[in-house]
Design an enzyme around this catalytic site. Structure first.
Site, PDB file in Angstrom:
ATOM      1  CB  ALA A  67      14.165  -7.923  34.426  1.00  0.00           C
ATOM      2  N   GLY A 111      13.681  -3.704  31.446  1.00  0.00           N
ATOM      3  CA  GLY A 111      13.717  -4.754  30.433  1.00  0.00           C
ATOM      4  C   GLY A 111      12.588  -4.638  29.412  1.00  0.00           C
ATOM      5  CD  GLU A 114      17.383  -3.171  29.183  1.00  0.00           C
ATOM      6  OE1 GLU A 114      16.718  -3.785  30.059  1.00  0.00           O
ATOM      7  OE2 GLU A 114      18.610  -3.080  29.235  1.00  0.00           O
ATOM      8  CD  GLU A 134      17.020  -0.909  33.932  1.00  0.00           C
ATOM      9  OE1 GLU A 134      16.993   0.333  33.752  1.00  0.00           O
ATOM     10  OE2 GLU A 134      16.629  -1.713  33.073  1.00  0.00           O
TER      11      GLU A 134
HETATM   12  N1  CAA Z   1       8.989  -7.153  38.534  1.00  0.00           N
HETATM   13  C1  CAA Z   1       8.177  -7.866  39.349  1.00  0.00           C
HETATM   14  N2  CAA Z   1       6.930  -7.484  39.669  1.00  0.00           N
HETATM   15  C2  CAA Z   1       6.498  -6.323  39.159  1.00  0.00           C
HETATM   16  C3  CAA Z   1       7.282  -5.522  38.314  1.00  0.00           C
HETATM   17  C4  CAA Z   1       8.601  -5.993  38.001  1.00  0.00           C
HETATM   18  N3  CAA Z   1       9.407  -5.334  37.187  1.00  0.00           N
HETATM   19  N4  CAA Z   1       6.590  -4.420  37.971  1.00  0.00           N
HETATM   20  C5  CAA Z   1       5.383  -4.529  38.572  1.00  0.00           C
HETATM   21  N5  CAA Z   1       5.321  -5.675  39.299  1.00  0.00           N
HETATM   22  C6  CAA Z   1       4.201  -6.161  40.109  1.00  0.00           C
HETATM   23  C7  CAA Z   1       4.071  -5.381  41.402  1.00  0.00           C
HETATM   24  O1  CAA Z   1       4.952  -5.877  42.360  1.00  0.00           O
HETATM   25  C8  CAA Z   1       2.620  -5.621  41.745  1.00  0.00           C
HETATM   26  O2  CAA Z   1       2.501  -6.925  42.303  1.00  0.00           O
HETATM   27  P1  CAA Z   1       1.613  -7.154  43.633  1.00  0.00           P
HETATM   28  O3  CAA Z   1       0.228  -6.819  43.213  1.00  0.00           O
HETATM   29  O4  CAA Z   1       1.818  -8.602  43.928  1.00  0.00           O
HETATM   30  O5  CAA Z   1       2.150  -6.231  44.657  1.00  0.00           O
HETATM   31  C9  CAA Z   1       1.942  -5.672  40.379  1.00  0.00           C
HETATM   32  O6  CAA Z   1       2.983  -5.929  39.425  1.00  0.00           O
HETATM   33  C10 CAA Z   1       1.287  -4.357  39.997  1.00  0.00           C
HETATM   34  O7  CAA Z   1       2.265  -3.315  40.132  1.00  0.00           O
HETATM   35  P2  CAA Z   1       2.035  -1.976  40.983  1.00  0.00           P
HETATM   36  O8  CAA Z   1       1.080  -2.239  42.096  1.00  0.00           O
HETATM   37  O9  CAA Z   1       3.371  -1.445  41.333  1.00  0.00           O
HETATM   38  O10 CAA Z   1       1.309  -1.091  39.871  1.00  0.00           O
HETATM   39  P3  CAA Z   1       1.283   0.507  39.766  1.00  0.00           P
HETATM   40  O11 CAA Z   1       0.285   0.819  38.712  1.00  0.00           O
HETATM   41  O12 CAA Z   1       1.136   1.121  41.121  1.00  0.00           O
HETATM   42  O13 CAA Z   1       2.763   0.922  39.254  1.00  0.00           O
HETATM   43  C11 CAA Z   1       4.717   0.725  37.870  1.00  0.00           C
HETATM   44  C12 CAA Z   1       3.200   0.545  37.990  1.00  0.00           C
HETATM   45  C13 CAA Z   1       5.106   2.203  37.968  1.00  0.00           C
HETATM   46  C14 CAA Z   1       5.141   0.151  36.513  1.00  0.00           C
HETATM   47  C15 CAA Z   1       5.429  -0.061  39.019  1.00  0.00           C
HETATM   48  O14 CAA Z   1       4.896  -1.380  39.039  1.00  0.00           O
HETATM   49  C16 CAA Z   1       6.914  -0.163  38.873  1.00  0.00           C
HETATM   50  O15 CAA Z   1       7.627   0.775  39.145  1.00  0.00           O
HETATM   51  N6  CAA Z   1       7.440  -1.348  38.448  1.00  0.00           N
HETATM   52  C17 CAA Z   1       8.835  -1.619  38.356  1.00  0.00           C
HETATM   53  C18 CAA Z   1       9.488  -0.928  37.160  1.00  0.00           C
HETATM   54  C19 CAA Z   1      10.979  -1.211  37.139  1.00  0.00           C
HETATM   55  O16 CAA Z   1      11.719  -0.816  38.001  1.00  0.00           O
HETATM   56  N7  CAA Z   1      11.438  -1.930  36.076  1.00  0.00           N
HETATM   57  C20 CAA Z   1      12.830  -2.226  35.874  1.00  0.00           C
HETATM   58  C21 CAA Z   1      13.113  -3.578  36.381  1.00  0.00           C
HETATM   59  S1  CAA Z   1      14.878  -3.935  36.410  1.00  0.00           S
HETATM   60  C22 CAA Z   1      15.235  -4.493  34.847  1.00  0.00           C
HETATM   61  O17 CAA Z   1      14.398  -4.499  33.973  1.00  0.00           O
HETATM   62  C23 CAA Z   1      16.638  -4.987  34.640  1.00  0.00           C
HETATM   63  C24 CAA Z   1      17.040  -5.105  33.196  1.00  0.00           C
HETATM   64  O18 CAA Z   1      17.536  -4.167  32.610  1.00  0.00           O
HETATM   65  C25 CAA Z   1      16.895  -6.350  32.461  1.00  0.00           C
END
Ligand code: CAA
Length: 262
Positions: A67, A111, A114, A134
């Site tokens: 998400a 998400g 999921e 999460e």
């Molecule tokens: N939401 C918003 N933006 C996101 C995102 C997310 N879930 N995942 C990645 N992005 C964005 C980053 O902020 C970044 O944007 P900027 O360039 O503007 O800074 C861009 O995508 C590229 O990401 P990274 O620079 O972080 O890329 P990376 O290759 O270094 O890392 C990754 C990749 C490990 C997937 C890392 O992006 C990450 O950890 N993302 C979040 C994963 C996460 O926590 N997901 C769960 C979300 S909560 C949820 O989903 C709730 C639910 O159950 C419904």
């Protein structure tokens, strides 16, 4: 091909609708506008009689990184509750009757994991990365992860994954029965396998396929006895379809069935 901002749609094979999540700047983070488009595209394919199977995929690097954290960060309880935040994500699981295959390459986190679990069949690359991170954000899965992952891998493993936020690989997804097929190679090889399966499903009677999906899904909700009875009732009902007569007559006559989809 529809015109969307965050997704691409196409029909790469006869009877097969492909939806590609396409928000590369955010690794396909599932913001509300993206999900609105996804639901619209799913409904359009579901209502299109020429489509017999749907594939959802992402990029080589990300199926979906979850998400949208930036959208969620300022959300209040009352806004989330009164808007029923995330509830529209259930459209795929609750309302789409055409089989949906998830083709997962790269990250399928939160998400994204999921969404993949909501699909009827999950294919992935060996190097795909799944997880429910999460807990690291001070929250819990909100789109069915605690329920569907637990049904897929069992309580102890799901508890470990959700409480530690540890990722698991595509290879593990295959070993644990989360994925039906793990494809060596990249997204191209993955899609080839997904196309093959989607084309096979689309080549059968739509009526029988929808019924097959419905009864397998019932197994997740009903007791064994009720589920078996439900299956038998629908099996009986299919004797009222044209395609049951077409299929069984074709077998007896050693001919290829030409489905009416009725
Ligand atoms: N939401 C918003 N933006 C996101 C995102 C997310 N879930 N995942 C990645 N992005 C964005 C980053 O902020 C970044 O944007 P900027 O360039 O503007 O800074 C861009 O995508 C590229 O990401 P990274 O620079 O972080 O890329 P990376 O290759 O270094 O890392 C990754 C990749 C490990 C997937 C890392 O992006 C990450 O950890 N993302 C979040 C994963 C996460 O926590 N997901 C769960 C979300 S909560 C949820 O989903 C709730 C639910 O159950 C419904």
């Amino acid at each position: 091909t529809g015109s969307y901002e965050h997704i691409l749609t196409s029909t790469p094979k006869p009877g097969v609708g492909l939806i590609t999540l396409n928000r590369p700047k955010a690794l396909n983070a599932l913001c509300t506008p993206l999900f609105k488009e996804l639901n619209e595209a799913l409904s359009n394919y579901d209502n299109d009689k020429s489509i017999g199977a749907i594939i959802i995929t992402g990029s080589e690097k990300a199926f979906a990184a979850g998400a949208d954290i930036k959208e969620m960060a300022p959300l209040s309880f009352s806004a989330a509750y009164s808007e029923n935040f995330i509830a529209p994500w259930s459209h795929l699981a609750n309302s789409i009757r055409t089989p949906v295959i998830a083709a997962v390459s790269g990250y399928a986190l939160g998400g994204g994991c999921e969404l993949a679990l909501m699909c009827d069949i999950l294919y992935c690359t060996e190097t795909a990365t799944f997880g429910q991170p999460e807990i690291k954000l001070g929250t819990i899965p909100g789109a069915g992860g605690s329920q569907r992952l637990t049904r897929a891998v069992g309580k102890s493993k799901a508890m470990e994954l959700i409480l530690t936020g540890k990722n698991f690989s595509g290879k593990e997804a295959g070993e644990w029965g989360v994925a039906a097929k793990v494809v060596p190679g990249g997204k191209e090889e993955l899609l080839e396998q997904a196309y093959k399966t989607a084309e096979t499903i689309a080549s059968y009677s739509r009526v029988a396929v929808v019924a097959g999906k419905e009864v397998v899904n019932k197994s997740q909700e009903l007791s064994l006895k009720e589920g078996v009875e439900y299956e038998r009732r629908l099996f009986h009902a299919l004797f009222g379809s044209k395609d049951q007569k077409i299929g069984m007559t074709a077998f007896a006559e050693k001919k290829k069935a030409e489905w009416s989809h009725e």
